[in-house]
Design a protein around this motif. Structure first.
Motif, PDB file in Angstrom:
ATOM      1  N   VAL A  40     -64.896 141.048 -11.059  1.00  0.00           N
ATOM      2  CA  VAL A  40     -63.637 140.409 -10.295  1.00  0.00           C
ATOM      3  C   VAL A  40     -64.154 139.258  -9.312  1.00  0.00           C
ATOM      4  O   VAL A  40     -63.479 138.277  -9.158  1.00  0.00           O
ATOM      5  N   ASP A  41     -65.207 139.632  -8.362  1.00  0.00           N
ATOM      6  CA  ASP A  41     -65.684 138.626  -7.504  1.00  0.00           C
ATOM      7  C   ASP A  41     -66.081 137.268  -8.089  1.00  0.00           C
ATOM      8  O   ASP A  41     -65.493 136.270  -8.064  1.00  0.00           O
ATOM      9  N   VAL A  48     -55.756 136.690  -7.650  1.00  0.00           N
ATOM     10  CA  VAL A  48     -56.993 137.058  -7.290  1.00  0.00           C
ATOM     11  C   VAL A  48     -56.885 138.195  -6.283  1.00  0.00           C
ATOM     12  O   VAL A  48     -57.301 139.141  -6.064  1.00  0.00           O
ATOM     13  N   THR A  72     -66.299 145.207  -9.839  1.00  0.00           N
ATOM     14  CA  THR A  72     -66.070 144.715  -8.751  1.00  0.00           C
ATOM     15  C   THR A  72     -66.950 143.135  -8.694  1.00  0.00           C
ATOM     16  O   THR A  72     -66.218 142.247  -8.406  1.00  0.00           O
ATOM     17  N   ALA A 105     -63.067 135.646  -9.242  1.00  0.00           N
ATOM     18  CA  ALA A 105     -62.270 134.966  -8.208  1.00  0.00           C
ATOM     19  C   ALA A 105     -62.893 133.697  -7.845  1.00  0.00           C
ATOM     20  O   ALA A 105     -62.318 132.676  -7.356  1.00  0.00           O
ATOM     21  N   LYS A 118     -57.870 142.152  -6.582  1.00  0.00           N
ATOM     22  CA  LYS A 118     -58.897 142.914  -5.531  1.00  0.00           C
ATOM     23  C   LYS A 118     -58.231 143.751  -4.843  1.00  0.00           C
ATOM     24  O   LYS A 118     -58.926 144.861  -4.810  1.00  0.00           O
ATOM     25  N   SER A 119     -57.126 143.719  -4.589  1.00  0.00           N
ATOM     26  CA  SER A 119     -56.369 144.900  -3.840  1.00  0.00           C
ATOM     27  C   SER A 119     -56.353 146.146  -5.068  1.00  0.00           C
ATOM     28  O   SER A 119     -56.559 147.361  -4.541  1.00  0.00           O
ATOM     29  N   VAL A 142     -58.446 146.766  -7.406  1.00  0.00           N
ATOM     30  CA  VAL A 142     -59.560 147.404  -7.354  1.00  0.00           C
ATOM     31  C   VAL A 142     -60.053 148.156  -6.277  1.00  0.00           C
ATOM     32  O   VAL A 142     -60.337 149.400  -6.477  1.00  0.00           O
ATOM     33  N   SER A 143     -59.825 147.716  -5.221  1.00  0.00           N
ATOM     34  CA  SER A 143     -60.064 148.587  -3.949  1.00  0.00           C
ATOM     35  C   SER A 143     -59.096 149.845  -3.940  1.00  0.00           C
ATOM     36  O   SER A 143     -59.495 150.786  -3.579  1.00  0.00           O
TER      37      SER A 143
END
Length: 183
Positions: free
Chosen positions: A116-117, A131, A113, A120, A135-136, A138-139
């Motif tokens: 990814v952040d 991005v 996470t 982003a 994120k979606s 990963v969630s």
């Protein structure tokens, strides 16, 4: 974002500590199992000797039948107790492995996470959609993982409840089948 040598070494060190910790837990489980089996074997040997002595002192067939019938309830109770100890050892060791796995998975999730952040934040203009999709994803993966963990916990709880019910039923059946003394 690139990994530094210190981060790689820290990761390897953490993985080795986890490996050694799990190895220690596995050996503790084996030690408990060996101790249980040695104790059970000693008790069985002593009981066999006592039973043999009792059989040698029997005066008639009715006394022999009563002696043999009286052997079954303690045997069933001891078998249930042994099974319970065995289950406790295996479930305790499995729980330790599960905790370690969950901790490692949580660390991996946090690291991914963060990656990814970070990506982003440094993404070029116009890549907002990509991005958001990442994120979606990963969630969704995190939610799926949590759902699997909950399902495994529920299945473990059901298995333990079933084991307890079977052990209780077996012990009660042994008590019911025990011969009643006639007055």
């Amino acid at each position: 974002m690139s990994l530094t040598a210190e981060q790689v070494l820290a990761s390897h060190k953490a993985n080795l500590e986890t490996l050694f910790g799990l190895t220690t837990k596995a050996f503790e489980g084996v030690e408990k199992l060996v101790e249980l089996n040695v104790t059970a074997s000693r008790a069985a040997l002593a009981e066999a000797a006592n039973h043999t002595q009792a059989v040698l002192g029997v005066k008639d067939a009715q006394e022999l039948l009563a002696l043999q019938a009286g052997l079954f309830q303690p045997l069933a109770e001891k078998t249930a107790a042994y099974s319970r100890h065995l289950y406790d050892i295996s479930s305790g060791t499995a729980a330790e492995f599960g905790k370690a796995f969950e901790a490692q998975a949580a660390d991996a999730q946090r690291g991914f996470t963060n990656l990814v952040d970070s990506a982003a934040k440094n993404a070029p203009a116009g890549s907002e959609t990509a991005v958001a999709v990442m994120k979606s994803a990963v969630s969704a993966a995190n939610n799926a993982f949590e759902s699997v963990q909950k399902a495994v916990k529920q299945a473990s709880d059901v298995a333990e409840a079933n084991f307890n019910a079977v052990a209780s039923t077996a012990a009660n059946a042994a008590k019911s089948a025990a011969p009643r003394k006639r007055g």
